[in-house]
Structures are given as C-alpha cells and as structure tokens.
Design an enzyme around this catalytic site. Sequence first.
Site, PDB file in Angstrom:
ATOM      1  N   ASP A 178      -3.941   4.971   6.697  1.00 58.90           N
ATOM      2  CA  ASP A 178      -4.380   6.044   7.468  1.00 58.90           C
ATOM      3  C   ASP A 178      -5.199   5.830   8.547  1.00 58.90           C
ATOM      4  O   ASP A 178      -4.975   5.535   9.644  1.00 58.90           O
ATOM      5  CB  ASP A 178      -5.040   7.175   6.174  1.00 58.90           C
ATOM      6  CG  ASP A 178      -5.508   8.620   6.824  1.00 58.90           C
ATOM      7  OD1 ASP A 178      -5.291   8.782   7.897  1.00 58.90           O
ATOM      8  OD2 ASP A 178      -6.326   8.968   5.970  1.00 58.90           O
ATOM      9  N   PHE A 238      -2.075  16.035   4.880  1.00 61.49           N
ATOM     10  CA  PHE A 238      -2.663  15.211   3.582  1.00 61.49           C
ATOM     11  C   PHE A 238      -1.211  15.252   2.664  1.00 61.49           C
ATOM     12  O   PHE A 238      -0.744  16.308   2.478  1.00 61.49           O
ATOM     13  CB  PHE A 238      -3.589  15.936   3.027  1.00 61.49           C
ATOM     14  CG  PHE A 238      -4.274  15.072   1.689  1.00 61.49           C
ATOM     15  CD1 PHE A 238      -5.081  14.041   1.883  1.00 61.49           C
ATOM     16  CD2 PHE A 238      -3.862  15.443   0.291  1.00 61.49           C
ATOM     17  CE1 PHE A 238      -5.608  13.243   0.675  1.00 61.49           C
ATOM     18  CE2 PHE A 238      -4.588  15.035  -0.782  1.00 61.49           C
ATOM     19  CZ  PHE A 238      -5.309  13.727  -0.520  1.00 61.49           C
ATOM     20  N   ARG A 244       0.216  11.887  -8.594  1.00 55.49           N
ATOM     21  CA  ARG A 244       0.731  10.589  -8.390  1.00 55.49           C
ATOM     22  C   ARG A 244       2.179  10.405  -8.860  1.00 55.49           C
ATOM     23  O   ARG A 244       3.018   9.460  -8.290  1.00 55.49           O
ATOM     24  CB  ARG A 244      -0.031   9.598  -9.023  1.00 55.49           C
ATOM     25  CG  ARG A 244      -1.358   9.750  -8.628  1.00 55.49           C
ATOM     26  CD  ARG A 244      -2.308   8.167  -9.024  1.00 55.49           C
ATOM     27  NE  ARG A 244      -3.390   8.281  -8.948  1.00 55.49           N
ATOM     28  CZ  ARG A 244      -4.270   7.786  -7.831  1.00 55.49           C
ATOM     29  NH1 ARG A 244      -3.458   7.391  -6.772  1.00 55.49           N
ATOM     30  NH2 ARG A 244      -5.571   7.923  -7.565  1.00 55.49           N
ATOM     31  N   GLU A 283       0.953  -0.937   0.092  1.00 58.02           N
ATOM     32  CA  GLU A 283       0.051  -0.039   0.093  1.00 58.02           C
ATOM     33  C   GLU A 283       0.899   1.049   0.104  1.00 58.02           C
ATOM     34  O   GLU A 283       2.119   1.176   0.314  1.00 58.02           O
ATOM     35  CB  GLU A 283      -0.902   0.183   1.373  1.00 58.02           C
ATOM     36  CG  GLU A 283      -2.446  -0.234   1.190  1.00 58.02           C
ATOM     37  CD  GLU A 283      -3.068   0.928   0.340  1.00 58.02           C
ATOM     38  OE1 GLU A 283      -2.634   1.417  -0.371  1.00 58.02           O
ATOM     39  OE2 GLU A 283      -4.288   1.027   0.620  1.00 58.02           O
ATOM     40  N   ASP A 284       0.067   2.333  -0.571  1.00 55.91           N
ATOM     41  CA  ASP A 284       0.938   3.597  -0.346  1.00 55.91           C
ATOM     42  C   ASP A 284       0.912   4.421   1.428  1.00 55.91           C
ATOM     43  O   ASP A 284       2.015   4.708   1.748  1.00 55.91           O
ATOM     44  CB  ASP A 284       0.271   4.615  -1.394  1.00 55.91           C
ATOM     45  CG  ASP A 284      -1.320   4.810  -1.291  1.00 55.91           C
ATOM     46  OD1 ASP A 284      -1.709   4.024  -0.341  1.00 55.91           O
ATOM     47  OD2 ASP A 284      -1.866   5.634  -2.102  1.00 55.91           O
TER      48      ASP A 284
HETATM   49  P1  IMP Z   1      -7.640   4.279   5.187  1.00 57.81           P
HETATM   50  O1  IMP Z   1      -8.348   3.211   4.586  1.00 57.81           O
HETATM   51  O2  IMP Z   1      -8.060   5.645   5.677  1.00 57.81           O
HETATM   52  O3  IMP Z   1      -6.506   3.749   5.852  1.00 57.81           O
HETATM   53  O4  IMP Z   1      -7.095   5.156   3.935  1.00 57.81           O
HETATM   54  C1  IMP Z   1      -6.268   4.532   2.993  1.00 57.81           C
HETATM   55  C2  IMP Z   1      -6.208   4.965   1.648  1.00 57.81           C
HETATM   56  O5  IMP Z   1      -6.695   6.559   1.648  1.00 57.81           O
HETATM   57  C3  IMP Z   1      -4.935   5.114   1.007  1.00 57.81           C
HETATM   58  O6  IMP Z   1      -4.554   3.858   0.363  1.00 57.81           O
HETATM   59  C4  IMP Z   1      -4.778   6.349   0.078  1.00 57.81           C
HETATM   60  O7  IMP Z   1      -5.185   5.781  -1.214  1.00 57.81           O
HETATM   61  C5  IMP Z   1      -5.804   7.334   0.841  1.00 57.81           C
HETATM   62  N1  IMP Z   1      -4.901   8.080   1.764  1.00 57.81           N
HETATM   63  C6  IMP Z   1      -5.020   8.239   2.902  1.00 57.81           C
HETATM   64  N2  IMP Z   1      -4.367   9.393   3.467  1.00 57.81           N
HETATM   65  C7  IMP Z   1      -4.020   9.912   2.197  1.00 57.81           C
HETATM   66  C8  IMP Z   1      -3.332  11.227   2.022  1.00 57.81           C
HETATM   67  O8  IMP Z   1      -2.427  11.977   3.001  1.00 57.81           O
HETATM   68  N3  IMP Z   1      -3.155  11.420   0.610  1.00 57.81           N
HETATM   69  C9  IMP Z   1      -3.426  10.858  -0.389  1.00 57.81           C
HETATM   70  N4  IMP Z   1      -4.277   9.779  -0.011  1.00 57.81           N
HETATM   71  C10 IMP Z   1      -4.522   9.300   1.138  1.00 57.81           C
HETATM   72 MG    MG Z   2      -4.580   3.881  -1.907  1.00 56.67          MG
END
Ligand code: IMP
Ligand code: MG
Length: 183
Positions: free
Chosen positions: A110, A159, A172, A106-107
Amino acid sequence: MLMEKQYTRSDVDVLLSAEQISKRTAELGGQISLDYADIEQPLIIVGILKGGYVFTADLARSIDISVEVDFLRVASYHGGTETTGEVTYILDLDRDIEGRDVLLVEDIVDTGTTMKSLLRHLGLRNPKSLKIASLLEKPEKNTAGIKVDYLGFAIENKFVVGYGLDVDEQLRELPFVGVMKNT
Ligand code: IMP
Ligand code: MG
C-alpha cells in the site's frame, strides 16, 4: 462488554474472483520457477503474516522448484484502515538466510512502509538475493518507491478484504478479493 462489529460476505463486492486469482498465481508461480531454476539451495519463501498467509500457501503450491516456507509477522495497522507508519515485529524467522535466495510474499503493498522496513531488516542478514511477490499493489499510494518483482494485480486506492486481507481481523477467509460496500 463492547460488542465487535461482525462482517459477512454480504458487506463486500467482488473485485477479483477466486478464478482470476488462481490463474494469475499459477502464472507467477511458473515465472518464479523459471527465474530460480538454477539456484543451488532451495528458495526460501517468507510469508508475511497475517495477511500473506493465503497467497503464500497458493503461490508456494504453484512453484515447482525446491522451496522452504517460513513466516514473519509484522503489524503496521492497529485496528483501523489507515497505516500508522510504524512497523512492529511480532514473529521473526526461525532460520538463517545468509547466502540464500529469499522471496518475500505479501498480500498488498500500500504505502510501501512495511516492505521498506522488511527489506532493510532482512537485507542486513546478507541473503544472496531478496525479492518481493505481492498479490496486490495500490500504485497510487506506493510512496516508498518499492518495486514488486512478482505482482498479481494493481488495484485502485480502495480498502479491500478477503484472500488473507482483513477488516478488524475478519473476512480473511473469503476466497476472493472484495471491496467493502460502504467505502
Ligand atoms: P503498507 O505498509 O502501507 O504498504 O501496508 C501494508 C499492509 O497494510 C499490508 O500488508 C496489509 O496488511 C495492510 N493493508 C494495506 N491496504 C489494505 C487494504 O486495502 N485492506 C486490508 N489491509 C490492507
Ligand atoms: Mg499484511
């Protein structure tokens, strides 16, 4: 016609340089190669699209055991910068993972909502092992209690964009991770 706002490099301050990222990726690749040195079938690397595409490519190239690369696409954000808490599967794996060692790439983790859903979704297919590599984590927000096995960097709750991460599908392609100037 509503014109889309256009973003460029000048909207971003560098948080992690390309050099920092590549050094850390090499370390993680080395660790992964050691940890999986004795597996009997190639490690299945599952890149999570779209955000994970850059890290998946670089991490896979820093691993020197046999790997197979596949992709899964999910969406948890629908344009904005806040998660909706709902994970939609857009593209599934094209192979069976039963009895195989699987590494999700994953990137960013969050809130952990996406990872939690992925672990459940793929866990049902009985892989031999299922671990997580993520370039970034926002520990402050990791509410789903997800443990990242191979973490690039823990970052503040801001962010970020670049190196696969987007703002409205843009930026990206930046070779570094940056913070939007107006956030
Ligand atoms: P989560 O489900 O809240 O953990 O979010 C995960 C997904 O939200 C990641 O795979 C990202 O694609 C996106 N995401 C979360 N934080 C950021 C950010 O700071 N910048 C861009 N995309 C984010
Ligand atoms: Mg993602």
